[in-house]
Design an enzyme around this catalytic site. Sequence first.
Site: not given
Ligand SMILES: C[S@@+](CC[C@H](N)C(=O)[O-])C[C@H]1O[C@@H](n2cnc3c(N)ncnc32)[C@H](O)[C@@H]1O
Length: 335
Positions: A164, A212, A272, A297, A329
Amino acid sequence: MNKLSKFCCELEKHAEIKPQIFLSSATGYRARAEFGFSKNSYTMMESEQKIYMDKSSIPHPSIQEIMPDLLIQINKSKLILKKLFQINFRTSGTHVLATLIYHKPLQEDWILAAKDIQNNFKNLSLIGRSKKQKVLVDKEDLEVINNDANSSFKILQNDLVFFQPNFYLYSLMISFISKQLEDPRDLLELYCGCGGFTLPLASKFNKVFATENNRHSIRLLKESIKLNNLSNIETARLSDNETASALANERSFRRLENIDIQSYEFSHILVDPPRAGLSDETITLSKQFKNMIYISCNPESFLRDIVKLDREIVSIGIFDQFANTQHLEVIAFLK
Ligand SMILES: C[S@@+](CC[C@H](N)C(=O)[O-])C[C@H]1O[C@@H](n2cnc3c(N)ncnc32)[C@H](O)[C@@H]1O
């Protein structure tokens, strides 16, 4: 019309509820900040110059404190300077990671020179990067202490994972979610990263299953689970669509060998996603859940997904993570 009014107008087409709005200070809020490096100075991209005028006031004070002295040290060393084009900072609040990124392979002499620089600081770790190469001077994992009213968590992160970005709004986001959970039993969390929400929310649920697709994030989350002595979180490196297939029993995964998904009684799904929003498979999966928490986001993909999800919006929080930019956000509770 400013970004908040614009989003609220769009939201009115989908929900009658009034959003809660959380603002941030316009300076000192960024826990992560990236700068170009050229002509012996930190630089900004042209697009950023129009927004920030002076980006140096935006990083968290722990980063701001280190930046000028680090610049002096870098400029003293020809070896450190040569082909350096970017410096990324992130902070735990007290300890700073600075990743120096190069257009040249880094050798042992770079590590020695970087060590000399690092020795001038109490709270700094340097990392060197170039194409397909990462060089550590000492540690790469940062321990963020997240304190909320009732508890304190250690969350490990490093420069390969999402964390974050707004230091102050992060804990407000966690309390916004915690306060509104109704009848929580087990939680399914997608896009969990290194556990920024997983770890502080785990005590509100009986069990949490978090997925994830970034292996670095999952490794860090597993270590943080141990570090905090938590026993009710299971996690697996699965993409959003793989998680949907596993839950629908369409595919079996070796990565789920030791996890009994069928034993979960999920009351909530928390998502998220990155800026692109939810995949169609995730939208279909989410329809099995009574309660959904959608952290977004990107208001554009959020508004698109809200139509596809076709659920009642029970409450919504808008977090102005990046003052002076078009970003917002959003956290929505959906029935
Ligand atoms: C906005 S971040 C949120 C991370 C966590 N919730 C946080 O707040 O620290 C989005 C996350 O989705 C993961 N991500 C991106 N594409 C994805 C997919 N197709 N399947 C699963 N995770 C994915 C990224 O690696 C990243 O960690």
